[in-house]
Write an enzyme that holds these catalytic residues in place. Structure first.
Site, PDB file in Angstrom:
ATOM      1  N   LYS A  52      65.246  22.411  75.618  1.00  0.00           N
ATOM      2  CA  LYS A  52      63.666  21.489  75.637  1.00  0.00           C
ATOM      3  C   LYS A  52      63.908  21.335  77.491  1.00  0.00           C
ATOM      4  O   LYS A  52      62.743  21.543  77.302  1.00  0.00           O
ATOM      5  CB  LYS A  52      63.860  20.279  74.632  1.00  0.00           C
ATOM      6  CG  LYS A  52      64.157  20.051  73.393  1.00  0.00           C
ATOM      7  CD  LYS A  52      64.728  18.768  72.779  1.00  0.00           C
ATOM      8  CE  LYS A  52      64.722  19.464  71.211  1.00  0.00           C
ATOM      9  NZ  LYS A  52      64.985  17.652  70.423  1.00  0.00           N
ATOM     10  N   GLN A  96      68.200  12.502  71.659  1.00  0.00           N
ATOM     11  CA  GLN A  96      68.787  13.092  70.639  1.00  0.00           C
ATOM     12  C   GLN A  96      69.829  12.661  69.286  1.00  0.00           C
ATOM     13  O   GLN A  96      70.641  11.932  69.304  1.00  0.00           O
ATOM     14  CB  GLN A  96      69.223  14.671  70.819  1.00  0.00           C
ATOM     15  CG  GLN A  96      69.701  15.989  70.070  1.00  0.00           C
ATOM     16  CD  GLN A  96      68.779  16.926  70.239  1.00  0.00           C
ATOM     17  OE1 GLN A  96      67.478  16.546  70.470  1.00  0.00           O
ATOM     18  NE2 GLN A  96      68.134  17.800  68.925  1.00  0.00           N
ATOM     19  N   ASP A 119      58.546  12.548  70.331  1.00  0.00           N
ATOM     20  CA  ASP A 119      59.203  12.500  68.855  1.00  0.00           C
ATOM     21  C   ASP A 119      58.589  12.314  67.877  1.00  0.00           C
ATOM     22  O   ASP A 119      58.739  13.310  66.340  1.00  0.00           O
ATOM     23  CB  ASP A 119      60.766  12.763  68.668  1.00  0.00           C
ATOM     24  CG  ASP A 119      62.173  12.972  68.802  1.00  0.00           C
ATOM     25  OD1 ASP A 119      61.391  14.354  68.959  1.00  0.00           O
ATOM     26  OD2 ASP A 119      62.688  12.724  69.290  1.00  0.00           O
TER      27      ASP A 119
HETATM   28  N1  GUN Z   1      67.668  15.985  65.693  1.00  0.00           N
HETATM   29  C1  GUN Z   1      67.465  17.507  65.053  1.00  0.00           C
HETATM   30  N2  GUN Z   1      65.703  17.387  64.906  1.00  0.00           N
HETATM   31  C2  GUN Z   1      65.265  16.364  65.841  1.00  0.00           C
HETATM   32  C3  GUN Z   1      64.512  16.212  66.965  1.00  0.00           C
HETATM   33  O1  GUN Z   1      63.420  16.784  66.714  1.00  0.00           O
HETATM   34  N3  GUN Z   1      64.476  15.277  67.861  1.00  0.00           N
HETATM   35  C4  GUN Z   1      65.422  14.606  68.293  1.00  0.00           C
HETATM   36  N4  GUN Z   1      65.647  13.549  68.399  1.00  0.00           N
HETATM   37  N5  GUN Z   1      66.249  15.167  67.383  1.00  0.00           N
HETATM   38  C5  GUN Z   1      66.578  15.781  66.243  1.00  0.00           C
END
Ligand code: GUN
Length: 288
Positions: A52, A96, A119
């Site tokens: 990311k 995350q 998110d």
């Molecule tokens: N863990 C797995 N997918 C995601 C996501 O799209 N965002 C976040 N913050 N954690 C994740």
């Protein structure tokens, strides 16, 4: 059979985003700034967060990685979230998941300011999504919509089977594909661990979104000829022939299913890169 190449599709969208960033800066606007909070040393999470951050650099965003110890208390983590909420230089941020067991994920999600919740996990954004109001869409379903749209997959009137009902993927995906929108206007079936006879449902499906979290769950005998398949799963399995010692596979048995399909997304290089691009799009939206 066509490959729904998420890597290529994501690259082309990143070029569009980079152009928008240039135009913003030329107009005297700020550089979009995403922060990511990583708690602990979960290997997969570290890989995702690094991807990311790298994607931010690629499109000209600023990014900040906040790395915290696995034993941080819930209260301390809440303080970090509030700091990011209050920092005007940060347009959007993510925490995350998964978080360590001693931390209540939902409490953290609800502490994120909805205006910075790129998110799309905050109940306010989820509610707005359900009502079809402007909001941040959750990154994985949003990325899948883009993958379908950019690859000219027709969804209207199609029977779509979503496998898996997680808050992050399956549930929002089922809502978004049923909306009166494009992509959308599907007749959606949402199947989960208590669904009886998934095979009878999958054999009727024109589109299958596989998000069950079980390696090679979807096999060729479960798929109708000419179906479109999107594989959200990502699993590390041991492979001594690889330098890393593992390889990645999805929820779909790609090698046996692919030849039956009209289009199918691979793992890796399918949904993963699209999820990141969706997060970038949300960050651009958050920057205003
Ligand atoms: N863990 C797995 N997918 C995601 C996501 O799209 N965002 C976040 N913050 N954690 C994740």
């Amino acid at each position: 059979m066509r490959i729904l190449n998420g890597k290529e599709t994501a690259e082309s969208i990143k070029l569009e985003i980079a152009e928008e960033v240039k135009a913003r800066l030329a107009a005297g606007k700020s550089r979009p700034h995403l922060a990511a909070v990583l708690v602990g040393e979960n290997g997969a999470s570290l890989t995702y967060v690094n991807a990311k951050v790298k994607a931010c650099a690629k499109v000209g965003f600023e990014s900040t990685l906040v790395k915290l110890d696995a034993d941080i208390s819930e209260e301390e983590l809440l303080k970090e979230v509030h700091k990011l909420n209050d920092d005007p230089s940060i347009h959007g941020f993510i925490v995350q998941l998964p978080l360590p067991d001693h931390i209540d994920d939902q409490r953290i999600i609800e502490a994120v300011s909805p205006e910075k919740d790129v998110d799309g996990f905050h109940p306010l954004n989820v509610g707005r999504m359900v009502l079809g109001l402007p909001c941040f869409l959750p990154a994985t379903p949003y990325g899948i919509l883009q993958l379908l749209e950019k690859n000219d997959i027709q969804t209207e009137g199609k029977h779509c089977l979503v496998l898996g009902r997680s808050n992050i993927v399956g549930s929002p995906m089922s809502i978004l594909l049923a909306r009166n929108s494009s992509p959308g206007n599907c007749t959606v079936t949402l199947a989960h661990s208590r669904t009886k006879d998934i095979k009878s449902l999958s054999l009727q499906a024109d589109i299958i979104i596989a998000a069950v979290g079980r390696p090679h769950f979807l096999t060729a005998d479960m798929v109708k000829e000419g179906a479109v398949i999107v594989d959200v799963g990502i699993h590390r399995i041991e492979d001594k022939t690889k330098k890393s010692g593992y390889r990645l596979i999805g929820d779909v048995d790609f090698d046996e299913v692919a030849s039956k399909t009209e289009a199918i997304s691979p793992v890796p290089g399918g949904v993963g890169p699209m999820t990141i691009v969706a997060l970038l799009k949300n960050t651009l939206q958050a920057a205003g």
